[in-house]
Enzyme design. Structure first.
Site, PDB file in Angstrom:
ATOM      1  N   ARG A  76       0.842  -1.198   0.000  1.00 59.86           N
ATOM      2  CA  ARG A  76       0.000   0.000   0.000  1.00 59.86           C
ATOM      3  C   ARG A  76       0.875   1.245   0.000  1.00 59.86           C
ATOM      4  O   ARG A  76       1.842   1.323   0.748  1.00 59.86           O
ATOM      5  CB  ARG A  76      -0.899   0.011   1.244  1.00 59.86           C
ATOM      6  CG  ARG A  76      -1.837  -1.183   1.261  1.00 59.86           C
ATOM      7  CD  ARG A  76      -2.796  -1.166   2.429  1.00 59.86           C
ATOM      8  NE  ARG A  76      -3.577  -2.393   2.420  1.00 59.86           N
ATOM      9  CZ  ARG A  76      -4.497  -2.708   3.320  1.00 59.86           C
ATOM     10  NH1 ARG A  76      -4.755  -1.874   4.323  1.00 59.86           N
ATOM     11  NH2 ARG A  76      -5.165  -3.843   3.233  1.00 59.86           N
ATOM     12  N   GLU A 108      -6.089  -1.372  15.766  1.00 58.12           N
ATOM     13  CA  GLU A 108      -6.705  -2.320  14.826  1.00 58.12           C
ATOM     14  C   GLU A 108      -5.734  -3.423  14.401  1.00 58.12           C
ATOM     15  O   GLU A 108      -4.595  -3.169  14.025  1.00 58.12           O
ATOM     16  CB  GLU A 108      -7.160  -1.552  13.581  1.00 58.12           C
ATOM     17  CG  GLU A 108      -7.732  -2.459  12.516  1.00 58.12           C
ATOM     18  CD  GLU A 108      -8.027  -1.705  11.203  1.00 58.12           C
ATOM     19  OE1 GLU A 108      -8.163  -0.471  11.234  1.00 58.12           O
ATOM     20  OE2 GLU A 108      -8.111  -2.376  10.160  1.00 58.12           O
ATOM     21  N   ARG A 153       2.499   0.848  10.404  1.00 55.40           N
ATOM     22  CA  ARG A 153       2.018   1.263   9.078  1.00 55.40           C
ATOM     23  C   ARG A 153       3.170   1.228   8.093  1.00 55.40           C
ATOM     24  O   ARG A 153       4.020   2.096   8.070  1.00 55.40           O
ATOM     25  CB  ARG A 153       1.419   2.671   9.175  1.00 55.40           C
ATOM     26  CG  ARG A 153       0.632   3.112   7.961  1.00 55.40           C
ATOM     27  CD  ARG A 153       0.044   4.500   8.173  1.00 55.40           C
ATOM     28  NE  ARG A 153      -0.865   4.542   9.307  1.00 55.40           N
ATOM     29  CZ  ARG A 153      -2.170   4.232   9.254  1.00 55.40           C
ATOM     30  NH1 ARG A 153      -2.703   3.906   8.102  1.00 55.40           N
ATOM     31  NH2 ARG A 153      -2.914   4.277  10.337  1.00 55.40           N
ATOM     32  N   ARG A 207       1.337  -6.529  12.781  1.00 63.00           N
ATOM     33  CA  ARG A 207       0.744  -5.943  13.987  1.00 63.00           C
ATOM     34  C   ARG A 207       0.631  -6.978  15.106  1.00 63.00           C
ATOM     35  O   ARG A 207       0.634  -6.629  16.288  1.00 63.00           O
ATOM     36  CB  ARG A 207      -0.620  -5.321  13.669  1.00 63.00           C
ATOM     37  CG  ARG A 207      -0.455  -4.067  12.820  1.00 63.00           C
ATOM     38  CD  ARG A 207      -1.736  -3.295  12.633  1.00 63.00           C
ATOM     39  NE  ARG A 207      -1.485  -2.113  11.794  1.00 63.00           N
ATOM     40  CZ  ARG A 207      -2.396  -1.195  11.509  1.00 63.00           C
ATOM     41  NH1 ARG A 207      -3.620  -1.312  11.978  1.00 63.00           N
ATOM     42  NH2 ARG A 207      -2.077  -0.152  10.760  1.00 63.00           N
ATOM     43  N   SER A 252      -9.923  -6.532  10.464  1.00 65.36           N
ATOM     44  CA  SER A 252     -11.105  -5.809  10.021  1.00 65.36           C
ATOM     45  C   SER A 252     -11.921  -6.784   9.180  1.00 65.36           C
ATOM     46  O   SER A 252     -11.412  -7.323   8.205  1.00 65.36           O
ATOM     47  CB  SER A 252     -10.662  -4.609   9.188  1.00 65.36           C
ATOM     48  OG  SER A 252     -11.773  -3.802   8.881  1.00 65.36           O
TER      49      SER A 252
END
Length: 414
Positions: free
Chosen positions: A261, A348, A276, A388, A351
RNA sequence: CGGGAGAUGUCAGAGUGGUCGAAUGUGCCGGUCUUGAAAACCGGUGAGGGUUAUACCUCCGGGGGUUCGAAUCCCCCUCUCCCGGCCA
Protein backbone atom coordinates in the site's frame (compact mmCIF):
# COMPACT_ATOMS: atom_id res chain seq x y z
CA UNK A 1 -21.36 -1.12 -7.35
CA UNK A 2 -24.71 -0.21 -5.93
CA UNK A 3 -27.91 -1.47 -7.49
CA UNK A 4 -28.97 1.31 -9.84
CA UNK A 5 -32.48 -0.07 -10.27
CA UNK A 6 -32.92 0.03 -6.52
CA UNK A 7 -31.66 3.61 -6.49
CA UNK A 8 -34.16 4.56 -9.16
CA UNK A 9 -37.14 2.93 -7.48
CA UNK A 10 -36.34 3.87 -3.88
CA UNK A 11 -34.47 7.10 -4.21
CA UNK A 12 -35.24 8.60 -0.79
CA UNK A 13 -34.43 5.42 1.06
CA UNK A 14 -31.18 4.98 -0.86
CA UNK A 15 -30.27 8.57 -0.27
CA UNK A 16 -30.79 8.22 3.48
CA UNK A 17 -28.61 5.16 3.59
CA UNK A 18 -25.74 6.81 1.76
CA UNK A 19 -25.90 9.87 3.92
CA UNK A 20 -24.33 7.72 6.63
CA UNK A 21 -21.35 7.43 4.36
CA UNK A 22 -21.25 11.11 3.64
CA UNK A 23 -22.66 11.01 0.10
CA UNK A 24 -24.84 14.04 -0.61
CA UNK A 25 -28.20 13.86 -2.33
CA UNK A 26 -27.01 15.94 -5.24
CA UNK A 27 -24.43 13.36 -6.28
CA UNK A 28 -27.08 10.68 -6.10
CA UNK A 29 -29.53 12.70 -8.15
CA UNK A 30 -26.83 13.09 -10.75
CA UNK A 31 -26.28 9.35 -10.77
CA UNK A 32 -29.98 8.71 -11.17
CA UNK A 33 -30.17 11.16 -14.06
CA UNK A 34 -27.23 9.54 -15.79
CA UNK A 35 -28.87 6.14 -15.41
CA UNK A 36 -32.11 7.41 -16.94
CA UNK A 37 -30.20 9.03 -19.77
CA UNK A 38 -28.35 5.84 -20.53
CA UNK A 39 -31.58 3.90 -20.67
CA UNK A 40 -33.16 6.42 -23.01
CA UNK A 41 -30.10 6.46 -25.23
CA UNK A 42 -30.11 2.67 -25.38
CA UNK A 43 -33.77 2.45 -26.26
CA UNK A 44 -33.25 4.85 -29.18
CA UNK A 45 -30.15 3.06 -30.39
CA UNK A 46 -31.62 -0.40 -30.05
CA UNK A 47 -34.73 0.33 -32.02
CA UNK A 48 -32.59 1.79 -34.82
CA UNK A 49 -30.52 -1.36 -34.72
CA UNK A 50 -33.63 -3.51 -34.83
CA UNK A 51 -34.72 -1.75 -37.96
CA UNK A 52 -31.28 -2.11 -39.49
CA UNK A 53 -31.27 -5.82 -38.73
CA UNK A 54 -34.67 -6.47 -40.24
CA UNK A 55 -33.79 -4.55 -43.39
CA UNK A 56 -30.57 -6.49 -43.72
CA UNK A 57 -32.52 -9.70 -43.45
CA UNK A 58 -34.86 -8.50 -46.14
CA UNK A 59 -31.84 -7.63 -48.26
CA UNK A 60 -30.69 -11.23 -48.11
CA UNK A 61 -34.14 -12.37 -49.09
CA UNK A 62 -34.19 -10.00 -52.10
CA UNK A 63 -30.83 -11.34 -53.24
CA UNK A 64 -32.10 -14.90 -53.19
CA UNK A 65 -35.25 -13.93 -55.04
CA UNK A 66 -33.11 -11.88 -57.45
CA UNK A 67 -35.19 -8.80 -56.79
CA UNK A 68 -33.91 -5.28 -57.23
CA UNK A 69 -32.22 -3.96 -54.08
CA UNK A 70 -31.46 -0.38 -55.10
CA UNK A 71 -34.29 1.18 -53.16
CA UNK A 72 -33.71 -0.93 -50.09
CA UNK A 73 -30.02 -0.16 -50.16
CA UNK A 74 -30.79 3.54 -50.07
CA UNK A 75 -33.06 3.11 -47.06
CA UNK A 76 -30.60 0.98 -45.20
CA UNK A 77 -27.76 3.40 -45.90
CA UNK A 78 -29.83 6.28 -44.59
CA UNK A 79 -30.68 4.44 -41.42
CA UNK A 80 -27.05 3.52 -40.91
CA UNK A 81 -26.11 7.16 -41.18
CA UNK A 82 -28.80 8.11 -38.67
CA UNK A 83 -27.48 5.59 -36.19
CA UNK A 84 -24.08 7.22 -35.80
CA UNK A 85 -25.15 10.03 -33.44
CA UNK A 86 -27.29 7.55 -31.49
CA UNK A 87 -24.28 5.33 -31.00
CA UNK A 88 -22.19 8.23 -29.89
CA UNK A 89 -24.84 9.35 -27.42
CA UNK A 90 -25.19 5.88 -25.91
CA UNK A 91 -21.44 5.49 -25.58
CA UNK A 92 -21.08 8.82 -23.85
CA UNK A 93 -24.01 8.12 -21.54
CA UNK A 94 -22.48 4.85 -20.52
CA UNK A 95 -19.11 6.37 -19.87
CA UNK A 96 -20.60 9.18 -17.82
CA UNK A 97 -22.71 6.78 -15.78
CA UNK A 98 -19.91 4.40 -14.91
CA UNK A 99 -17.52 7.19 -14.00
CA UNK A 100 -19.94 8.12 -11.22
CA UNK A 101 -21.37 4.70 -10.40
CA UNK A 102 -17.99 3.04 -9.87
CA UNK A 103 -16.97 5.79 -7.47
CA UNK A 104 -20.15 5.43 -5.38
CA UNK A 105 -19.60 3.61 -2.08
CA UNK A 106 -21.71 0.74 -0.85
CA UNK A 107 -24.91 1.20 1.16
CA UNK A 108 -24.28 0.66 4.85
CA UNK A 109 -26.59 -1.80 6.58
CA UNK A 110 -29.46 -0.21 8.52
CA UNK A 111 -27.90 -1.57 11.71
CA UNK A 112 -24.69 0.43 11.22
CA UNK A 113 -24.38 3.14 13.88
CA UNK A 114 -24.43 6.78 12.84
CA UNK A 115 -21.18 8.63 13.15
CA UNK A 116 -18.52 10.66 11.43
CA UNK A 117 -15.26 8.94 12.25
CA UNK A 118 -13.59 6.33 14.42
CA UNK A 119 -14.53 8.18 17.61
CA UNK A 120 -18.14 7.18 16.95
CA UNK A 121 -17.41 3.48 16.58
CA UNK A 122 -19.22 1.26 19.06
CA UNK A 123 -17.37 -1.12 21.34
CA UNK A 124 -19.30 -4.39 21.51
CA UNK A 125 -17.15 -6.29 24.00
CA UNK A 126 -13.72 -6.73 25.47
CA UNK A 127 -11.94 -10.08 25.48
CA UNK A 128 -9.19 -10.82 28.04
CA UNK A 129 -8.04 -8.30 30.63
CA UNK A 130 -4.86 -6.36 29.85
CA UNK A 131 -2.25 -7.53 32.31
CA UNK A 132 -0.69 -5.03 34.68
CA UNK A 133 3.05 -4.46 34.49
CA UNK A 134 5.12 -3.58 37.54
CA UNK A 135 7.34 -1.52 35.27
CA UNK A 136 6.64 0.89 32.46
CA UNK A 137 6.03 -1.24 29.34
CA UNK A 138 8.08 -0.21 26.32
CA UNK A 139 6.90 0.43 22.81
CA UNK A 140 7.78 -2.16 20.20
CA UNK A 141 10.51 -0.15 18.52
CA UNK A 142 12.33 0.22 21.83
CA UNK A 143 12.03 -3.53 22.34
CA UNK A 144 13.23 -4.06 18.80
CA UNK A 145 16.38 -2.12 19.53
CA UNK A 146 17.12 -4.21 22.61
CA UNK A 147 16.52 -7.49 20.77
CA UNK A 148 17.79 -6.54 17.32
CA UNK A 149 14.53 -7.69 15.79
CA UNK A 150 13.68 -4.99 13.28
CA UNK A 151 16.19 -3.22 11.04
CA UNK A 152 14.48 -0.02 10.04
CA UNK A 153 17.50 1.70 8.50
CA UNK A 154 18.35 -1.08 6.09
CA UNK A 155 14.72 -1.52 5.08
CA UNK A 156 14.76 2.12 4.05
CA UNK A 157 18.08 1.65 2.27
CA UNK A 158 16.79 -1.31 0.28
CA UNK A 159 13.53 0.34 -0.76
CA UNK A 160 12.43 3.58 0.86
CA UNK A 161 10.82 4.84 4.04
CA UNK A 162 8.14 2.63 5.61
CA UNK A 163 9.96 -0.54 4.60
CA UNK A 164 11.82 -2.63 7.15
CA UNK A 165 13.64 -5.90 7.69
CA UNK A 166 12.85 -8.49 10.34
CA UNK A 167 15.86 -10.32 11.67
CA UNK A 168 16.46 -13.58 13.50
CA UNK A 169 13.78 -14.49 16.07
CA UNK A 170 11.44 -11.83 14.73
CA UNK A 171 11.55 -13.33 11.28
CA UNK A 172 10.98 -16.80 12.70
CA UNK A 173 8.10 -15.48 14.77
CA UNK A 174 6.55 -14.02 11.64
CA UNK A 175 6.80 -17.35 9.85
CA UNK A 176 5.33 -19.15 12.86
CA UNK A 177 2.40 -16.75 13.01
CA UNK A 178 1.60 -17.21 9.33
CA UNK A 179 1.51 -20.97 9.78
CA UNK A 180 -0.51 -20.75 12.97
CA UNK A 181 -3.07 -18.49 11.33
CA UNK A 182 -3.40 -20.63 8.22
CA UNK A 183 -3.76 -23.82 10.23
CA UNK A 184 -6.39 -22.30 12.49
CA UNK A 185 -8.37 -20.96 9.57
CA UNK A 186 -8.16 -24.32 7.84
CA UNK A 187 -9.67 -25.95 10.92
CA UNK A 188 -12.67 -23.63 10.55
CA UNK A 189 -13.16 -24.80 6.97
CA UNK A 190 -11.24 -22.15 5.04
CA UNK A 191 -9.33 -23.70 2.15
CA UNK A 192 -5.80 -22.44 1.89
CA UNK A 193 -4.81 -20.68 -1.33
CA UNK A 194 -1.50 -19.42 -2.61
CA UNK A 195 -2.25 -16.66 -5.09
CA UNK A 196 -0.50 -14.15 -7.36
CA UNK A 197 0.66 -11.03 -5.52
CA UNK A 198 0.10 -9.05 -8.70
CA UNK A 199 -3.39 -8.67 -10.13
CA UNK A 200 -4.77 -6.90 -13.19
CA UNK A 201 -6.99 -3.82 -13.24
CA UNK A 202 -10.22 -5.74 -13.80
CA UNK A 203 -9.73 -7.61 -10.54
CA UNK A 204 -8.89 -4.43 -8.63
CA UNK A 205 -12.09 -2.92 -9.99
CA UNK A 206 -14.02 -6.01 -8.97
CA UNK A 207 -13.23 -5.58 -5.31
CA UNK A 208 -13.51 -1.79 -5.38
CA UNK A 209 -9.93 -0.48 -5.24
CA UNK A 210 -10.19 0.86 -8.78
CA UNK A 211 -10.92 3.29 -10.26
CA UNK A 212 -11.27 5.48 -7.17
CA UNK A 213 -8.22 4.49 -5.13
CA UNK A 214 -5.54 4.13 -7.76
CA UNK A 215 -3.26 6.45 -5.76
CA UNK A 216 -3.10 3.94 -2.93
CA UNK A 217 -1.74 1.18 -5.16
CA UNK A 218 1.68 0.30 -6.51
CA UNK A 219 1.34 -0.09 -10.26
CA UNK A 220 3.69 -2.09 -12.47
CA UNK A 221 5.14 0.22 -15.07
CA UNK A 222 3.79 -0.23 -18.61
CA UNK A 223 1.61 -3.13 -17.55
CA UNK A 224 -2.04 -3.42 -16.64
CA UNK A 225 -0.95 -4.83 -13.27
CA UNK A 226 -0.85 -3.78 -9.64
CA UNK A 227 0.71 -5.15 -6.46
CA UNK A 228 -2.18 -6.37 -4.36
CA UNK A 229 -3.07 -4.25 -1.30
CA UNK A 230 -4.69 -7.29 0.36
CA UNK A 231 -5.36 -10.95 -0.43
CA UNK A 232 -9.03 -9.98 -0.51
CA UNK A 233 -8.42 -8.95 -4.12
CA UNK A 234 -7.15 -12.25 -5.57
CA UNK A 235 -9.26 -14.46 -3.31
CA UNK A 236 -12.57 -12.71 -3.96
CA UNK A 237 -11.82 -12.49 -7.67
CA UNK A 238 -11.12 -16.20 -7.87
CA UNK A 239 -14.76 -16.34 -8.92
CA UNK A 240 -14.82 -13.16 -11.01
CA UNK A 241 -17.34 -13.53 -13.85
CA UNK A 242 -18.37 -17.00 -12.73
CA UNK A 243 -21.68 -18.59 -11.87
CA UNK A 244 -21.55 -20.96 -8.92
CA UNK A 245 -24.02 -23.64 -8.01
CA UNK A 246 -25.99 -23.11 -4.83
CA UNK A 247 -24.51 -26.17 -3.17
CA UNK A 248 -20.96 -24.81 -3.61
CA UNK A 249 -21.83 -22.02 -1.18
CA UNK A 250 -20.37 -20.84 1.03
CA UNK A 251 -16.90 -20.88 -0.51
CA UNK A 252 -14.45 -20.30 2.33
CA UNK A 253 -10.91 -19.31 1.41
CA UNK A 254 -7.83 -18.27 3.27
CA UNK A 255 -4.40 -17.26 2.10
CA UNK A 256 -1.20 -15.63 3.16
CA UNK A 257 0.14 -12.76 1.06
CA UNK A 258 2.25 -9.70 1.46
CA UNK A 259 0.19 -6.55 1.02
CA UNK A 260 1.43 -3.42 -0.72
CA UNK A 261 0.00 0.00 0.00
CA UNK A 262 1.27 3.43 -0.88
CA UNK A 263 -0.32 4.82 2.27
CA UNK A 264 -1.06 7.97 0.32
CA UNK A 265 -2.57 10.50 2.65
CA UNK A 266 -1.23 9.02 5.87
CA UNK A 267 2.01 10.98 5.93
CA UNK A 268 3.07 11.61 9.51
CA UNK A 269 0.84 8.89 10.99
CA UNK A 270 2.52 5.95 12.70
CA UNK A 271 5.88 6.78 11.20
CA UNK A 272 7.63 5.05 14.07
CA UNK A 273 7.77 1.26 14.10
CA UNK A 274 6.02 -1.24 11.85
CA UNK A 275 2.37 -0.38 12.47
CA UNK A 276 2.02 1.26 9.08
CA UNK A 277 4.29 -0.01 6.31
CA UNK A 278 4.22 -0.03 2.52
CA UNK A 279 4.61 -3.80 2.62
CA UNK A 280 3.20 -6.05 5.30
CA UNK A 281 2.13 -9.63 5.66
CA UNK A 282 -1.41 -10.71 6.28
CA UNK A 283 -3.44 -13.88 6.38
CA UNK A 284 -6.87 -13.20 4.97
CA UNK A 285 -10.23 -14.95 5.10
CA UNK A 286 -12.63 -14.54 2.19
CA UNK A 287 -16.12 -15.97 1.90
CA UNK A 288 -18.45 -16.20 -1.08
CA UNK A 289 -21.81 -16.70 0.57
CA UNK A 290 -25.47 -17.22 -0.19
CA UNK A 291 -27.13 -13.82 0.30
CA UNK A 292 -29.56 -15.24 2.85
CA UNK A 293 -26.76 -16.71 4.93
CA UNK A 294 -23.97 -14.15 4.83
CA UNK A 295 -24.73 -12.88 8.34
CA UNK A 296 -23.97 -16.27 9.83
CA UNK A 297 -20.72 -16.46 7.89
CA UNK A 298 -19.84 -12.97 9.03
CA UNK A 299 -20.31 -13.84 12.71
CA UNK A 300 -18.24 -16.96 12.26
CA UNK A 301 -15.40 -14.95 10.73
CA UNK A 302 -15.42 -12.40 13.54
CA UNK A 303 -15.42 -15.18 16.10
CA UNK A 304 -12.55 -16.95 14.38
CA UNK A 305 -10.33 -13.87 14.34
CA UNK A 306 -11.17 -13.16 17.96
CA UNK A 307 -10.42 -16.76 18.93
CA UNK A 308 -6.99 -16.52 17.34
CA UNK A 309 -6.17 -13.47 19.45
CA UNK A 310 -7.48 -15.25 22.52
CA UNK A 311 -5.36 -18.30 21.77
CA UNK A 312 -2.35 -16.01 21.58
CA UNK A 313 -3.33 -14.51 24.93
CA UNK A 314 -3.74 -11.06 23.44
CA UNK A 315 -6.35 -8.80 25.06
CA UNK A 316 -8.57 -7.14 22.50
CA UNK A 317 -11.89 -5.49 21.94
CA UNK A 318 -14.56 -5.95 19.32
CA UNK A 319 -15.70 -2.73 17.69
CA UNK A 320 -18.51 -2.03 15.26
CA UNK A 321 -17.63 0.68 12.77
CA UNK A 322 -19.94 3.66 12.36
CA UNK A 323 -21.09 4.83 8.94
CA UNK A 324 -18.43 7.47 8.56
CA UNK A 325 -15.60 5.04 9.28
CA UNK A 326 -16.83 2.28 6.98
CA UNK A 327 -14.70 1.43 3.99
CA UNK A 328 -15.81 2.04 0.42
CA UNK A 329 -17.05 -1.50 -0.30
CA UNK A 330 -18.33 -2.47 3.13
CA UNK A 331 -21.96 -2.65 4.19
CA UNK A 332 -20.91 -3.50 7.71
CA UNK A 333 -17.54 -3.92 9.39
CA UNK A 334 -16.29 -5.16 12.70
CA UNK A 335 -12.76 -4.32 13.75
CA UNK A 336 -10.74 -6.23 16.30
CA UNK A 337 -8.41 -3.98 18.20
CA UNK A 338 -5.55 -5.49 20.15
CA UNK A 339 -4.25 -4.01 23.36
CA UNK A 340 -0.77 -2.49 23.08
CA UNK A 341 0.56 -1.79 26.59
CA UNK A 342 3.57 0.15 25.28
CA UNK A 343 1.33 2.53 23.38
CA UNK A 344 -1.30 2.23 26.10
CA UNK A 345 -4.12 1.90 23.59
CA UNK A 346 -6.09 -0.51 21.44
CA UNK A 347 -4.99 -0.72 17.81
CA UNK A 348 -6.71 -2.32 14.83
CA UNK A 349 -5.38 -5.79 14.04
CA UNK A 350 -8.26 -7.23 12.05
CA UNK A 351 -11.11 -5.81 10.02
CA UNK A 352 -13.96 -8.03 8.93
CA UNK A 353 -16.49 -6.81 6.40
CA UNK A 354 -19.60 -7.96 4.65
CA UNK A 355 -19.83 -6.18 1.31
CA UNK A 356 -23.21 -7.79 0.55
CA UNK A 357 -23.61 -7.80 -3.26
CA UNK A 358 -21.49 -4.69 -3.85
CA UNK A 359 -18.34 -6.50 -4.97
CA UNK A 360 -20.34 -9.34 -6.49
CA UNK A 361 -22.05 -6.88 -8.84
CA UNK A 362 -18.73 -5.37 -9.89
CA UNK A 363 -16.98 -8.71 -10.20
CA UNK A 364 -20.02 -10.52 -11.68
CA UNK A 365 -20.00 -13.30 -9.12
CA UNK A 366 -23.34 -15.10 -9.17
CA UNK A 367 -24.93 -18.39 -8.28
CA UNK A 368 -27.82 -20.38 -9.73
CA UNK A 369 -30.85 -19.80 -7.56
CA UNK A 370 -33.14 -22.31 -9.20
CA UNK A 371 -33.43 -21.08 -12.77
CA UNK A 372 -32.18 -17.56 -12.16
CA UNK A 373 -28.76 -16.14 -11.56
CA UNK A 374 -28.42 -14.21 -8.34
CA UNK A 375 -25.55 -12.17 -6.97
CA UNK A 376 -23.66 -13.72 -4.08
CA UNK A 377 -22.49 -11.88 -0.98
CA UNK A 378 -18.76 -11.51 -0.49
CA UNK A 379 -17.03 -11.16 2.87
CA UNK A 380 -13.46 -10.61 3.88
CA UNK A 381 -11.45 -10.24 7.02
CA UNK A 382 -7.95 -10.46 8.37
CA UNK A 383 -7.00 -13.44 10.48
CA UNK A 384 -4.71 -11.78 11.14
CA UNK A 385 -2.39 -8.92 10.18
CA UNK A 386 0.99 -10.47 10.86
CA UNK A 387 3.15 -7.41 11.49
CA UNK A 388 0.74 -5.94 13.99
CA UNK A 389 0.50 -9.30 15.75
CA UNK A 390 4.27 -9.24 16.16
CA UNK A 391 3.97 -5.77 17.66
CA UNK A 392 1.25 -7.00 20.00
CA UNK A 393 3.29 -9.99 21.12
CA UNK A 394 6.35 -7.83 21.68
CA UNK A 395 4.49 -5.35 23.83
CA UNK A 396 2.29 -7.80 25.73
CA UNK A 397 4.93 -10.43 26.33
CA UNK A 398 7.82 -8.16 27.31
CA UNK A 399 9.85 -8.50 30.48
CA UNK A 400 11.39 -5.68 32.39
CA UNK A 401 14.81 -6.28 30.81
CA UNK A 402 13.26 -6.00 27.34
CA UNK A 403 13.32 -9.71 26.57
CA UNK A 404 10.19 -11.18 24.96
CA UNK A 405 8.37 -14.42 25.76
CA UNK A 406 6.87 -16.53 23.00
CA UNK A 407 3.15 -17.37 23.40
CA UNK A 408 2.56 -21.01 24.28
CA UNK A 409 0.56 -21.89 21.12
CA UNK A 410 3.41 -20.71 18.89
CA UNK A 411 6.14 -22.81 20.49
CA UNK A 412 5.48 -25.82 18.32
CA UNK A 413 5.84 -23.60 15.25
CA UNK A 414 9.28 -22.26 16.18
C1' C B 1 12.59 -14.24 -26.26
C1' G B 2 12.29 -16.95 -31.47
C1' G B 3 9.22 -20.59 -34.76
C1' G B 4 4.39 -23.26 -35.54
C1' A B 5 -0.88 -24.30 -34.30
C1' G B 6 -5.17 -22.77 -32.09
C1' A B 7 -9.30 -19.91 -29.03
C1' U B 8 -17.11 -21.56 -30.62
C1' G B 9 -22.39 -23.40 -25.38
C1' U B 10 -20.70 -28.02 -19.10
C1' C B 11 -17.23 -30.58 -22.05
C1' A B 12 -15.97 -32.48 -26.99
C1' G B 13 -16.55 -30.57 -31.64
C1' A B 14 -19.11 -28.77 -36.64
C1' G B 15 -19.73 -24.29 -38.96
C1' U B 16 -15.46 -20.01 -43.90
C1' G B 17 -20.57 -13.89 -45.84
C1' G B 18 -27.47 -13.93 -45.02
C1' U B 19 -32.35 -18.88 -43.51
C1' C B 20 -26.63 -19.33 -37.19
C1' G B 21 -27.39 -17.81 -30.64
C1' A B 22 -25.10 -21.57 -33.51
C1' A B 23 -25.29 -28.90 -36.15
C1' U B 24 -23.99 -33.36 -33.68
C1' G B 25 -22.37 -35.93 -29.46
C1' U B 26 -21.82 -35.45 -24.16
C1' G B 27 -23.18 -33.61 -19.39
C1' C B 28 -27.27 -31.73 -16.51
C1' C B 29 -32.79 -31.22 -15.38
C1' G B 30 -37.82 -33.17 -16.15
C1' G B 31 -40.94 -37.19 -18.02
C1' U B 32 -42.31 -42.35 -19.89
C1' C B 33 -40.92 -47.34 -18.71
C1' U B 34 -39.16 -50.08 -13.93
C1' U B 35 -40.24 -52.73 -7.21
C1' G B 36 -35.86 -49.35 -7.53
C1' A B 37 -31.72 -48.22 -10.57
C1' A B 38 -29.43 -48.73 -15.35
C1' A B 39 -30.59 -48.91 -20.53
C1' A B 40 -34.00 -47.06 -24.13
C1' C B 41 -37.28 -43.27 -25.68
C1' C B 42 -39.56 -38.12 -25.32
C1' G B 43 -38.95 -33.03 -23.80
C1' G B 44 -35.98 -29.08 -21.74
C1' U B 45 -31.21 -26.90 -20.96
C1' G B 46 -25.64 -20.37 -22.15
C1' A B 47 -25.10 -15.13 -20.49
C1' G B 48 -26.17 -9.74 -20.11
C1' G B 49 -29.67 -5.72 -21.09
C1' G B 50 -34.86 -4.61 -21.80
C1' U B 51 -40.41 -5.59 -20.98
C1' U B 52 -46.07 -6.59 -16.40
C1' A B 53 -45.14 -10.27 -20.17
C1' U B 54 -43.87 -10.36 -25.22
C1' A B 55 -41.14 -7.88 -28.75
C1' C B 56 -36.34 -6.19 -29.27
C1' C B 57 -30.74 -5.35 -28.49
C1' U B 58 -25.77 -7.45 -27.31
C1' C B 59 -22.23 -11.62 -26.71
C1' C B 60 -18.79 -17.42 -30.91
C1' G B 61 -11.04 -14.92 -26.52
C1' G B 62 -10.66 -8.96 -26.36
C1' G B 63 -10.53 -4.40 -29.37
C1' G B 64 -10.89 -2.02 -34.16
C1' G B 65 -12.12 -2.36 -39.56
C1' U B 66 -14.61 -4.02 -44.42
C1' U B 67 -19.97 -4.97 -45.72
C1' C B 68 -26.85 -3.61 -46.44
C1' G B 69 -25.36 -8.07 -43.49
C1' A B 70 -19.52 -11.13 -39.91
C1' A B 71 -18.57 -16.94 -35.69
C1' U B 72 -17.07 -16.77 -40.97
C1' C B 73 -12.95 -11.62 -44.46
C1' C B 74 -8.82 -7.83 -42.80
C1' C B 75 -5.69 -5.43 -38.76
C1' C B 76 -4.00 -5.13 -33.58
C1' C B 77 -3.86 -7.36 -28.72
C1' U B 78 -4.36 -11.27 -25.08
C1' C B 79 -4.32 -16.22 -23.82
C1' U B 80 -3.55 -21.66 -24.62
C1' C B 81 -0.83 -25.80 -26.82
C1' C B 82 3.70 -27.78 -29.44
C1' C B 83 9.17 -26.95 -30.78
C1' G B 84 13.66 -24.19 -29.54
C1' G B 85 16.33 -20.60 -26.19
C1' C B 86 16.78 -18.84 -21.11
C1' C B 87 15.78 -20.08 -16.14
C1' A B 88 14.00 -21.09 -9.96
Amino acid sequence: MIDLKYLQNNFDEASNKLQKKGVDTETLENLQTLFTQLKEANVALESAKAEQNSMSKLFGQYMREKKDTTELKAKVDANKEAMIPLQERAREAEEALYAVALAMPNFPDDSVPEGADEDDNVELRKVLEPKTFDFKPKEHWELSEINGWIDFERGVKLAKSRFSVLRGEASRLERALINFFLDTNAQKGFIEHSVPFINNATMLQGTGQLPKFEDDLFKIEDEDLYLIPTAEVPLTNMYNDEILTEKELPVLMTGYTPCFRKEAGSAGRDTRGIIRQHQFNKVEMVAIAHPDKSDEVFDMMVQNASDILTALGLPHRVVELCGGDLGFSAATTIDLEVWLPGQNQYREISSISNTRDFQARRAKIRFKDGKKNRLVHTLNGSALAVGRTIVAIMENYQNEDGSIEIPEVLKKYM
